[in-house]
Design an enzyme around this catalytic site. Sequence first.
Site, PDB file in Angstrom:
ATOM      1  N   GLY A  71      31.897  -9.572 -37.821  1.00  0.00           N
ATOM      2  CA  GLY A  71      31.998  -9.999 -36.433  1.00  0.00           C
ATOM      3  C   GLY A  71      30.664 -10.362 -35.803  1.00  0.00           C
ATOM      4  N   THR A  72      29.629  -9.601 -36.122  1.00  0.00           N
ATOM      5  CA  THR A  72      28.313  -9.868 -35.521  1.00  0.00           C
ATOM      6  C   THR A  72      27.791 -11.229 -35.927  1.00  0.00           C
ATOM      7  OG1 THR A  72      27.714  -7.527 -35.311  1.00  0.00           O
ATOM      8  CG2 THR A  72      25.901  -9.108 -35.458  1.00  0.00           C
ATOM      9  N   ASN A 152      36.108  -3.536 -26.903  1.00  0.00           N
ATOM     10  CA  ASN A 152      36.064  -2.545 -27.969  1.00  0.00           C
ATOM     11  C   ASN A 152      35.910  -1.113 -27.473  1.00  0.00           C
ATOM     12  OD1 ASN A 152      33.399  -3.821 -27.348  1.00  0.00           O
ATOM     13  ND2 ASN A 152      32.636  -2.132 -28.592  1.00  0.00           N
ATOM     14  N   GLN A 180      38.588  -7.030 -31.944  1.00  0.00           N
ATOM     15  CA  GLN A 180      39.520  -5.932 -31.674  1.00  0.00           C
ATOM     16  C   GLN A 180      40.941  -6.427 -31.400  1.00  0.00           C
ATOM     17  OE1 GLN A 180      39.120  -2.799 -32.114  1.00  0.00           O
ATOM     18  NE2 GLN A 180      36.896  -2.596 -32.275  1.00  0.00           N
ATOM     19  N   THR A 238      26.465 -17.663 -51.348  1.00  0.00           N
ATOM     20  CA  THR A 238      27.608 -17.409 -52.228  1.00  0.00           C
ATOM     21  C   THR A 238      28.645 -16.546 -51.526  1.00  0.00           C
ATOM     22  OG1 THR A 238      26.206 -17.549 -54.191  1.00  0.00           O
ATOM     23  CG2 THR A 238      28.316 -16.417 -54.445  1.00  0.00           C
ATOM     24  N   CYS A 328      27.874   0.582 -32.508  1.00  0.00           N
ATOM     25  CA  CYS A 328      26.519   0.050 -32.610  1.00  0.00           C
ATOM     26  C   CYS A 328      25.535   0.787 -31.700  1.00  0.00           C
ATOM     27  CB  CYS A 328      26.516  -1.436 -32.257  1.00  0.00           C
ATOM     28  SG  CYS A 328      27.586  -2.416 -33.326  1.00  0.00           S
TER      29      CYS A 328
END
Length: 384
Positions: A71-72, A152, A180, A238, A328
């Site tokens: 997500g970040t 969140n 979320q 990759t 976080c």
Amino acid sequence: MERIYYDHAASSPMHPDVAAAMLEVMTGIVGNASSVHGYGRSARQLLNQSRDRIAEGIGCTASELVFTSGGTESDNAALFGAARAARKRGKSHIITTAIEHHAVLHTCEALELEGFQVTFLPVNEQGVVSAADIENAIKDDTALISVMYVNNETGTIQPVAEIGEIARSKGILFHVDAVQALGSLPIDLRQLPVDLMSFSAHKINGPQGVGALFVRKGISITTLLHGGLQERKRRPGTENVAGIVGFAKSFELSVNSMVIRKLSLDKLRYTWIERMKSIFGEDRVLLNSHAEQCVPHIVNLSFLGISSETMLMNLDLAGIAASSGSACTAGALEPSHVLQAMGLPQERLASSVRFSFGLGNTMEELESAAKKVETFMSRVRTNA
């Protein structure tokens, strides 16, 4: 000691079927999906199948889905990519809210250092941003609006469809952090007026370190990374084939079970609130979210008279995992920026705890957890 996990909003346990699907890839596929030989083609086939499955489930085309590390990265790629591309057209203003995840807030702060102007809008006491405030904040050079679908920390749902209509009518790009929301709310990008949307696998019982970014066809964003030609040149590197296969499997499981899970999670959430009120007192447990416009798996409560640190320490000693907010920032035990933006008084800020439910949680376990809370609160009161 019995251990009880009520921190699914931070990271959810991997579903056994997801682990099995990933193990099959990790022990059976050795090729790089960009290689042209048979090994590479086998990896590419799995990658394409996974992309098709997720794209179909959220109502977009496979070419509009970019795989990321989570997500970040998806938030960063959306904001940096859209803002920098828009600056070439003379647009340098961004609108967001004060309750966004730090992946959005800190990215916006970094963009300010690049010369962008950012408007951080407030929310009401229930944590909802006003669509009218969004519209009033729009300027001639507004390039991007970014609003999360589900907060969140509180679980409050934002009016993204209404905001999206405003953005589209003004020709402004609209990004939604749906980390979320995925698996909790139906998402159909054929209907939602959204240009960019961020997702993460580990919130829906998938692997950590895998996510995706929806980029609507025709939207131009600059690349965050530089290297190879993967992901149609939008995200070089990759691909994590095993992780992406796990993401697709967890997505399939979460979407197929959404209705029945909602019933179960609603019951857990409602019962937990009622049990906490019976233990602490009806007027000493306050809900920090919208009472109705919220997802079923997150509940943020203030326990008046008891600090967040005391609650979390005693919960942990009792084997119950919870948090004071975003994973976080929770380690710092600082006042939640989300609750501060909601204008809550200091007493509620200093006593808030987030509980989030999911795979493996049961009513029997919840009753056991409530008894543990009742036991340590009796001890706390005796020693007070």
